[in-house]
Design a protein around this motif. Structure first.
Motif, mmCIF file in Angstrom:
data_model
loop_
_atom_site.group_PDB
_atom_site.id
_atom_site.type_symbol
_atom_site.label_atom_id
_atom_site.label_comp_id
_atom_site.label_asym_id
_atom_site.label_seq_id
_atom_site.Cartn_x
_atom_site.Cartn_y
_atom_site.Cartn_z
ATOM 1 N N MET A 107 0.773 -1.017 -0.104
ATOM 2 C CA MET A 107 -0.040 -0.103 -0.154
ATOM 3 C C MET A 107 1.008 1.268 -0.174
ATOM 4 S SD MET A 107 -2.701 1.210 2.793
ATOM 5 C CE MET A 107 -4.430 1.258 2.162
ATOM 6 N N PRO A 108 0.647 2.323 -1.017
ATOM 7 C CA PRO A 108 1.467 3.433 -0.849
ATOM 8 C C PRO A 108 1.467 4.146 0.293
ATOM 9 C CG PRO A 108 0.205 3.088 -3.008
ATOM 10 C CD PRO A 108 -0.114 2.010 -1.890
ATOM 11 N N ALA A 109 2.411 4.803 0.721
ATOM 12 C CA ALA A 109 2.228 5.747 1.848
ATOM 13 C C ALA A 109 2.481 7.294 1.396
ATOM 14 C CB ALA A 109 3.397 5.527 2.702
ATOM 15 N N ILE A 110 1.796 8.054 1.988
ATOM 16 C CA ILE A 110 2.122 9.333 1.625
ATOM 17 C C ILE A 110 2.935 10.147 2.880
ATOM 18 C CG2 ILE A 110 0.756 11.647 1.359
ATOM 19 C CD1 ILE A 110 -1.695 10.107 0.518
ATOM 20 N N VAL A 111 4.068 10.633 2.260
ATOM 21 C CA VAL A 111 4.989 10.920 3.539
ATOM 22 C C VAL A 111 5.113 12.661 3.434
ATOM 23 C CG1 VAL A 111 7.248 10.904 4.258
ATOM 24 C CG2 VAL A 111 6.039 9.095 3.303
ATOM 25 N N GLY A 112 5.071 13.348 4.300
ATOM 26 C CA GLY A 112 5.354 14.721 4.491
ATOM 27 C C GLY A 112 6.855 14.994 4.276
ATOM 28 N N ILE A 113 7.237 16.157 4.820
ATOM 29 C CA ILE A 113 8.499 16.799 4.906
ATOM 30 C C ILE A 113 9.334 15.755 5.761
ATOM 31 C CG2 ILE A 113 10.121 18.695 5.439
ATOM 32 C CD1 ILE A 113 7.370 20.542 5.030
ATOM 33 N N VAL A 114 10.606 15.321 5.301
ATOM 34 C CA VAL A 114 11.482 14.687 5.526
ATOM 35 C C VAL A 114 12.977 15.498 5.965
ATOM 36 C CG1 VAL A 114 12.865 12.578 5.888
ATOM 37 C CG2 VAL A 114 10.360 12.612 5.014
ATOM 38 N N GLN A 115 13.403 15.520 7.022
ATOM 39 C CA GLN A 115 15.031 16.095 7.217
ATOM 40 C C GLN A 115 15.870 14.940 7.830
ATOM 41 O OE1 GLN A 115 14.895 19.430 9.674
ATOM 42 N NE2 GLN A 115 17.390 19.334 9.659
ATOM 43 N N VAL A 116 16.851 14.777 7.038
ATOM 44 C CA VAL A 116 17.670 13.794 7.213
ATOM 45 C C VAL A 116 19.077 14.495 7.659
ATOM 46 C CG1 VAL A 116 19.358 11.803 6.605
ATOM 47 C CG2 VAL A 116 16.784 11.998 5.796
ATOM 48 N N ASN A 117 19.646 14.168 8.896
ATOM 49 C CA ASN A 117 20.879 14.964 9.382
ATOM 50 C C ASN A 117 22.173 14.237 8.765
ATOM 51 O OD1 ASN A 117 19.488 17.142 10.432
ATOM 52 N ND2 ASN A 117 19.347 15.940 12.556
ATOM 53 N N SER A 118 21.954 12.942 9.113
ATOM 54 C CA SER A 118 23.205 12.126 8.649
ATOM 55 C C SER A 118 22.953 10.681 8.507
ATOM 56 C CB SER A 118 24.501 12.342 9.523
ATOM 57 O OG SER A 118 23.941 11.724 11.054
ATOM 58 N N ILE A 119 23.361 9.748 7.881
ATOM 59 C CA ILE A 119 23.162 8.410 7.727
ATOM 60 C C ILE A 119 24.697 7.662 7.897
ATOM 61 C CG2 ILE A 119 22.528 6.512 6.176
ATOM 62 C CD1 ILE A 119 20.264 8.539 4.771
ATOM 63 N N GLY A 120 24.710 6.662 8.494
ATOM 64 C CA GLY A 120 26.123 6.159 8.853
ATOM 65 C C GLY A 120 26.582 5.547 7.418
#
Length: 73
Positions: free
Chosen positions: A1-14
């Motif tokens: 089922m598709p998801a509706i996602v709002g604003i996402v902020q990613v600071n860092s990813i290992g």
């Protein structure tokens, strides 16, 4: 089922992390590491007494190449 996602902020990813939004069948991050440590390095607890007067860690690796992550899913 598709998801509706709002604003996402990613600071860092290992280095072996995964960031995914939406549908996915399989996510399998892999990583390798070689750790050298002296005697008593990974001991934990209260009132721990470790006596290593002459401790030496051998870091010589004569075969140079170790097992990789290829096909490791």
């Amino acid at each position: 089922m598709p998801a509706i996602v709002g604003i996402v902020q990613v600071n860092s990813i290992g280095s072996s992390g995964v960031f995914h939004i939406g549908d996915v069948y399989q996510i399998a991050p892999t990583s390798t590491a070689k750790t050298y440590s002296g005697a008593g390095s990974f001991n934990t607890g209260e009132r721990l007494y470790v006596y290593n007067n002459r401790s030496k860690t051998n870091t010589y690796d004569k075969d140079v190449k170790d097992q990789g992550n290829v096909l490791n899913v």
